[in-house]
Write a protein that holds these residues in place. Structure first.
Motif, short mmCIF file in Angstrom:
data_model
loop_
_atom_site.label_atom_id
_atom_site.label_comp_id
_atom_site.label_asym_id
_atom_site.label_seq_id
_atom_site.Cartn_x
_atom_site.Cartn_y
_atom_site.Cartn_z
N SER A 143 0.82 -1.22 0.00
CA SER A 143 0.00 0.00 0.00
C SER A 143 0.85 1.26 0.00
O SER A 143 0.40 2.32 -0.44
CB SER A 143 -0.96 0.00 1.20
N VAL A 144 2.10 1.19 0.48
CA VAL A 144 2.98 2.35 0.45
C VAL A 144 3.19 2.81 -0.99
O VAL A 144 3.09 4.00 -1.31
CB VAL A 144 4.33 2.04 1.13
N TYR A 145 3.44 1.85 -1.89
CA TYR A 145 3.63 2.21 -3.29
C TYR A 145 2.33 2.69 -3.92
O TYR A 145 2.34 3.56 -4.81
CB TYR A 145 4.20 1.02 -4.06
N ALA A 146 1.22 2.17 -3.49
CA ALA A 146 -0.07 2.64 -4.01
C ALA A 146 -0.33 4.09 -3.56
O ALA A 146 -0.85 4.90 -4.34
CB ALA A 146 -1.19 1.73 -3.51
N VAL A 147 0.03 4.40 -2.32
CA VAL A 147 -0.13 5.78 -1.83
C VAL A 147 0.79 6.72 -2.60
O VAL A 147 0.41 7.85 -2.94
CB VAL A 147 0.15 5.85 -0.31
#
Length: 253
Positions: free
Chosen positions: A166-170
């Motif tokens: 989710s870090v990369y999605a954010v």
């Protein structure tokens, strides 16, 4: 006489090459920046760069690996960190990552096309920095369990991997965010973490991961990439979970 490069010098050269590549690629683009140009601008031999990075793509991935490592180091130095709750720790980690990327946002937008070219790449274990992120999130969940903030969770490994993804999605959402001081991204992260913590406290996440971890993981990644209307959805979900966890049993007649 041949002088062996020390580990300190290797680390300095590693950072210097990344920094030089960032500056050159920001100015000239990825395709129009050569490995030879990066090496010479950094003041190193043409062949030396290949001892650190075999390709430009590897150099770009190394930038993200370094940025995430630096973000985790910065987080670890935060005063009073031991007293932070789970949501505060997760928020701090995301803030530190975005702070590390902010000065190079133009380059990140360019480089991110290479990292996230295919949607499935967001679920890859090979993502730069993912292992470190997963370890950090697993430690946060362990600490929350140890303090009694959360009930024992049987899927901490899967959840930590989901959070790392989710870090990369954010980051993807942040790169498209044109709001003042990236307020939309801040709100999205705040809402998302609020829902997650409430779901963890209710035991809902444990059940969902048991039923279909991959589906949950892929759908959350897709939603975070899109972001359209997600804030409203998060608000509704947070309110629903809050009501579910605070509702008192009805008195029996």
């Amino acid at each position: 006489m041949f002088m062996r490069t020390t580990k300190t010098q290797q680390a300095q050269n590693h950072r210097l090459l990344i920094r030089t590549a960032v500056d050159l690629m920001t100015q000239h683009g990825f395709d129009d920046t050569t490995m030879k140009q990066i090496a010479r601008t950094a003041g190193l031999g043409d062949a030396t760069i290949y001892k650190y990075f075999p390709t430009k793509e590897k150099l770009v991935l190394a930038y993200f690996e370094q940025a995430i490592g630096d973000a985790l180091t910065r987080m670890g130095k935060t005063k009073g960190l031991a007293s932070f709750g789970l949501q505060e720790r997760m928020q701090l980690l995301m803030d530190c990552v975005l702070d590390e990327l902010l000065a190079d946002r133009e380059f990140v937008a360019l480089a991110y096309q290479l990292v996230g070219r295919l949607p499935l790449s967001l679920l890859s274990d090979a993502l730069p920095g993912k292992a470190a992120l997963r370890t950090a999130y697993a430690e946060m969940l362990e600490a929350a369990e140890a303090s009694g903030e959360l009930a024992p969770c049987g899927f901490k490994g899967s959840l930590a991997g989901l959070l790392a993804d989710s870090v990369y999605a954010v980051i993807s959402h942040w790169l498209r965010d044109s709001s003042d001081q990236f307020a939309n991204t801040t709100q999205l992260v705040d809402m998302g973490l609020g829902v997650l913590v409430l779901a963890l406290r209710s035991g809902l996440i444990d059940k969902l991961l048991e039923l279909g971890g991959f589906v949950l993981r892929s759908q959350l990644t897709r939603l975070l990439q899109d972001g359209n209307g997600l804030t409203g959805l998060m608000q509704l979900a947070r309110q629903g979970l809050h009501n579910a966890t605070t509702a008192k049993p009805k008195a029996q007649a």
